[in-house]
Design a protein around this motif. Structure first.
Motif, mmCIF file in Angstrom:
data_model
loop_
_atom_site.group_PDB
_atom_site.id
_atom_site.type_symbol
_atom_site.label_atom_id
_atom_site.label_comp_id
_atom_site.label_asym_id
_atom_site.label_seq_id
_atom_site.Cartn_x
_atom_site.Cartn_y
_atom_site.Cartn_z
ATOM 1 N N GLU A 1 -6.749 25.346 -12.454
ATOM 2 C CA GLU A 1 -5.309 25.245 -12.156
ATOM 3 C C GLU A 1 -5.031 25.165 -10.658
ATOM 4 O O GLU A 1 -4.171 24.406 -10.218
ATOM 5 N N THR A 2 -5.781 25.913 -9.855
ATOM 6 C CA THR A 2 -5.540 25.871 -8.405
ATOM 7 C C THR A 2 -5.871 24.507 -7.804
ATOM 8 O O THR A 2 -5.417 24.184 -6.712
ATOM 9 N N GLY A 3 -6.664 23.706 -8.534
ATOM 10 C CA GLY A 3 -6.958 22.358 -8.059
ATOM 11 C C GLY A 3 -5.713 21.508 -7.940
ATOM 12 O O GLY A 3 -5.625 20.637 -7.072
ATOM 13 N N PHE A 4 -4.732 21.775 -8.791
ATOM 14 C CA PHE A 4 -3.494 21.009 -8.727
ATOM 15 C C PHE A 4 -2.671 21.397 -7.504
ATOM 16 O O PHE A 4 -1.967 20.561 -6.937
ATOM 17 N N ASP A 5 -2.773 22.651 -7.073
ATOM 18 C CA ASP A 5 -2.129 23.069 -5.829
ATOM 19 C C ASP A 5 -2.789 22.354 -4.645
ATOM 20 O O ASP A 5 -2.114 21.925 -3.712
ATOM 21 N N LEU A 6 -4.103 22.224 -4.719
ATOM 22 C CA LEU A 6 -4.848 21.535 -3.675
ATOM 23 C C LEU A 6 -4.421 20.060 -3.598
ATOM 24 O O LEU A 6 -4.147 19.541 -2.512
ATOM 25 N N HIS B 1 1.350 16.093 0.179
ATOM 26 C CA HIS B 1 2.290 16.380 1.272
ATOM 27 C C HIS B 1 1.679 16.018 2.630
ATOM 28 O O HIS B 1 2.354 15.441 3.483
ATOM 29 N N ALA B 2 0.403 16.329 2.804
ATOM 30 C CA ALA B 2 -0.258 15.991 4.068
ATOM 31 C C ALA B 2 -0.392 14.478 4.229
ATOM 32 O O ALA B 2 -0.261 13.957 5.340
ATOM 33 N N GLU C 1 2.135 11.217 -10.521
ATOM 34 C CA GLU C 1 1.182 12.315 -10.671
ATOM 35 C C GLU C 1 1.880 13.665 -10.540
ATOM 36 O O GLU C 1 1.703 14.550 -11.387
ATOM 37 N N ASP C 2 2.666 13.827 -9.473
ATOM 38 C CA ASP C 2 3.317 15.115 -9.198
ATOM 39 C C ASP C 2 4.352 15.488 -10.248
ATOM 40 O O ASP C 2 4.495 16.667 -10.596
ATOM 41 N N GLN C 3 5.094 14.515 -10.738
ATOM 42 C CA GLN C 3 6.202 14.814 -11.643
ATOM 43 C C GLN C 3 5.816 14.767 -13.118
ATOM 44 O O GLN C 3 6.485 15.387 -13.934
ATOM 45 N N HIS C 4 4.778 14.035 -13.475
ATOM 46 C CA HIS C 4 4.454 13.871 -14.890
ATOM 47 C C HIS C 4 3.051 14.393 -15.228
ATOM 48 O O HIS C 4 2.915 15.333 -16.002
ATOM 49 N N PHE D 1 0.827 -1.207 0.000
ATOM 50 C CA PHE D 1 0.000 0.000 0.000
ATOM 51 C C PHE D 1 0.861 1.257 0.000
ATOM 52 O O PHE D 1 0.708 2.141 -0.838
ATOM 53 N N VAL D 2 1.789 1.338 0.941
ATOM 54 C CA VAL D 2 2.632 2.536 1.077
ATOM 55 C C VAL D 2 3.516 2.714 -0.154
ATOM 56 O O VAL D 2 3.596 3.819 -0.714
ATOM 57 N N ASN D 3 4.163 1.654 -0.600
ATOM 58 C CA ASN D 3 5.051 1.761 -1.769
ATOM 59 C C ASN D 3 4.290 2.147 -3.027
ATOM 60 O O ASN D 3 4.739 3.015 -3.790
ATOM 61 N N GLN D 4 3.155 1.506 -3.260
ATOM 62 C CA GLN D 4 2.368 1.802 -4.454
ATOM 63 C C GLN D 4 1.795 3.217 -4.409
ATOM 64 O O GLN D 4 1.767 3.917 -5.426
ATOM 65 N N LEU D 5 1.338 3.651 -3.238
ATOM 66 C CA LEU D 5 0.767 4.998 -3.128
ATOM 67 C C LEU D 5 1.837 6.059 -3.330
ATOM 68 O O LEU D 5 1.607 7.051 -4.034
ATOM 69 N N HIS D 6 3.016 5.862 -2.756
ATOM 70 C CA HIS D 6 4.117 6.815 -2.971
ATOM 71 C C HIS D 6 4.485 6.891 -4.452
ATOM 72 O O HIS D 6 4.658 7.976 -5.005
ATOM 73 N N GLY D 7 4.615 5.750 -5.094
ATOM 74 C CA GLY D 7 4.941 5.731 -6.517
ATOM 75 C C GLY D 7 3.867 6.402 -7.355
ATOM 76 O O GLY D 7 4.166 7.164 -8.283
#
Length: 188
Positions: A110-115, A121-122, A94-97, A83-89
């Motif tokens: 666009e602000t939805g992506f900041d959300l 992070h949370a 999502e964040d990088q690509h 769970f943790v490994n797959q969710l981090h990946g």
């Protein structure tokens, strides 16, 4: 954006629902852009939900003396690690690509992506707490604190399910309509 923290949200803010109104959930599967990336991505989200439900069921079974300590510990270690490994990946991709490419498709959301980035992070903190609780329950499974540790894990899994569930639903409501509207070609 603190008022939009996933722990305080009941859904996407109204201003970010503009594409969802044009592409409501009940129409997604009939859209020609649904199959491929969207269906794969939603399957990944479903996998996260299923793993959380499985870990809750295993923990309840252990607390109800329907699962022995060794099988409980092995199951939580296996599914918790996956769970943790797959969710981090998933979040890294999502964040990088995906998110950098999708954020340029419609300035209204666009602000939805900041959300969503703030959610990621949370969620790191929540996942760290889950790892501590899972490790505690695994280590205590054969000892006198087994029920207390497993109970804390079950409570933590409930919190995690609620918060990740809120994030996944909001992410789907923001991202799927963009892909349905614009296609997945540049994301592939």
């Amino acid at each position: 954006m603190n008022s939009f923290h996933f722990d305080n949200r009941t859904g996407l803010p109204e201003a970010l629902r503009v594409l969802l109104e044009a592409h409501p959930r009940e129409s997604w599967q009939a859209d020609p852009n649904f199959h491929g990336l969207v269906s794969f991505w939603l399957e990944r989200h479903m996998m996260f939900r299923q793993i959380m439900a499985h870990m809750q069921a295993e923990t309840r079974a252990f607390l109800d003396a329907e699962r022995d300590a060794a099988r409980f510990a092995q199951g939580i270690a296996r599914y918790g690690g996956m769970f943790v490994n797959q969710l981090h990946g998933h979040h890294q991709i999502e964040d990088q690509h995906y998110f950098p490419l999708l954020r340029t498709k419609d300035r209204r959301i666009e602000t939805g992506f900041d959300l969503l980035d703030a959610d990621h992070h949370a969620l790191d903190g929540l996942l760290n707490r889950f790892v501590e609780q899972a490790n505690g329950a695994i280590q205590a499974a054969n000892g006198p604190d087994a029920r207390t540790s497993a109970g804390a894990l079950l409570t933590g899994l409930g919190d995690l399910e609620r918060m990740i569930g809120r994030h996944l639903e909001d992410e789907e409501d923001l991202i799927v309509p963009i892909i349905l509207k614009h296609g997945a070609d540049p994301l592939g």
